[in-house]
Design an enzyme around this catalytic site. Sequence first.
Site, PDB file in Angstrom:
ATOM      1  CD  GLU A 214      -2.772  19.989  -7.797  1.00  0.00           C
ATOM      2  OE1 GLU A 214      -1.625  20.124  -8.279  1.00  0.00           O
ATOM      3  OE2 GLU A 214      -2.975  19.842  -6.580  1.00  0.00           O
ATOM      4  NE  ARG A 218       0.562  18.790  -9.597  1.00  0.00           N
ATOM      5  CZ  ARG A 218       0.733  17.682  -8.884  1.00  0.00           C
ATOM      6  NH1 ARG A 218       1.368  16.639  -9.403  1.00  0.00           N
ATOM      7  NH2 ARG A 218       0.255  17.580  -7.657  1.00  0.00           N
ATOM      8  CG  ASP A 346      -0.755  25.695   0.872  1.00  0.00           C
ATOM      9  OD1 ASP A 346      -1.746  25.999   0.175  1.00  0.00           O
ATOM     10  OD2 ASP A 346      -0.087  24.663   0.683  1.00  0.00           O
ATOM     11  CD  GLU A 482       5.209  21.354   0.327  1.00  0.00           C
ATOM     12  OE1 GLU A 482       4.508  21.356  -0.720  1.00  0.00           O
ATOM     13  OE2 GLU A 482       5.597  20.290   0.870  1.00  0.00           O
TER      14      GLU A 482
END
Length: 579
Positions: A214, A218, A346, A482
């Site tokens: 993360e 980010r 994903d 998404e």
Amino acid sequence: MRQQNLETHLNFNINNHTNNVNDRKWVTNGETAILLNDPAISHTKIIRKWNRLSRLQRSIVYAVLVVTATALLLLYFSKTGIVIIERGNEDSVQEKLRNTSLNAKPALDNTVQIKYDPTVYERPVFTGPKNDRQRALVESFRHAWRGYKEHAWGHDNLKPVSGMASDWFSLGLTIVDSLDTAYIMGLTDVFEEGKQWIKEELIFTKNKDVNFFEVTIRILGGLLTNHYFTQDQLFLDKAIDLGDRLMAAFSSPSGIPYSDVNLGARTAHAPEWSHYSTTAEVTTVQLEFRQLSRASGNPIFEEAAAAVSEKIHQLPKKHGLVPIFINPNTGHFLPHATITLGARGDSYYEYLLKQWLQTGKTINYLLDDYLTGIEGVREFLAKRSSPNKRLFIGELSAGSEAFNPKMDHLTCFLPGTLALGHLNGLPDWHMTMAEELLYTCYLTYAAHPTFLAPEITHFNLASTTDDMYTKSADAHSLLRPEFIESLWYMYQITGNTTYQEWGWQIFQGFEKYAKVPNGYSSLTNVKSENPIPRDMMESFFLSETLKYLYLLLSDDRFLIDLNKYVVNSEAHPLPIHKN
């Protein structure tokens, strides 16, 4: 490449000779016939016959032998692929061999080429909104930014209903994550105040664990994009400091990153709840670490992250599909773990394609793994619902590997990724799948009164009434990006304005149901006409959701040109390189 062996067959025609000579072979030349395997013919007799030939006849024989030998040598080298390496070129040849697919598949004949020189820096120019819909997006961003600045400045997230701050990593996530959105929107004042906070307040010395993945997508991704857009050394210096500390994640015995990093102590470990890292997380840092190496000139970041992709390339898979957990100590997948293109699986597939593009289409095993994985998706995970045969992507459950007809909203990234691959020369059926799956994702929004999609949608395989349904536990919405991300890819690639209309419908749903006085809130139940806010505004709402909407609704669909950039998993554009 598949090698084929050539067998040369010499056929000898023997006319007017019917006597059986034990299958011995003949060479005939006018009046002279020589029985090649007749032991009665001695070496001396052959020399005598040779001496009887005239000088002209001998010259002809010599010429025929030389031409034949030369032709055979050329044929041999062309078929075996043997090359002569000039002195000084050994390194370049070895580099080509290292980049050759380990799966030994033929390279694709790509018809789409990069339309610019990636070695020449072109500073992007963003001049603000150009139409009413874009201006509405800018106002939404300002509304969210004002609420965050007033109630949660310097903290990770805003709780917009209660007006409270929420911290996850204590790194000012919302500021760093969304700053390039402000830059793209032309919000100079917002950009400058965010930049000032980064300069004065963003530090990585706290004794606090953070999630490696993360923080990479980010914070590191945001810093790198802002550095590339502005060439301001401040952003690169912060990125190098952060990258140095994140390198602790690669200290596992296998080199597969640990999930948690203490930035202040520069140590890393597995999460408290498991010995395993998440497959998607350890394979979704390569774009950022590669760009950090290219920007800083220090190769260690790229080498560490690329080694992870290489290790996972070597692991056995189910037709290219990967389980969602991997052990950083052993470097092996958790056997019989869930296989999904939703949470924890994903972006493994997304980053295979994008790494190949980022490196100028020069690392073939990344493309091979991506193609094999998408073929696996088509064979094992893609199903059609009943009664209307809607295409969706399900899961293989942990343990039994039984098919589970559920699809996370996260999976709606896939149409955009498939379309991006098709843009770069991949098979036509990728685009067909993208279009069909995109429509299914659209229906997960259109099926609800809020015109917002739930976190998870379930599909019927043998129903006569409804193709899909939403369980109460899965009906919440985090205002995820998404589907809008895929709409933007499809709009840029095809120019079809229908995708703009779909995005505008979703934005109106945000305005009607998610907007609160201090920002925008995630919702508890998209099936309700009066959904209750969950009191959380995720940083990705500003970084991704509003950014993709702004790009989607632009009159210039190449505002962020996919021939020049790959976009990381948090919507931070990074430059494509030559190699």
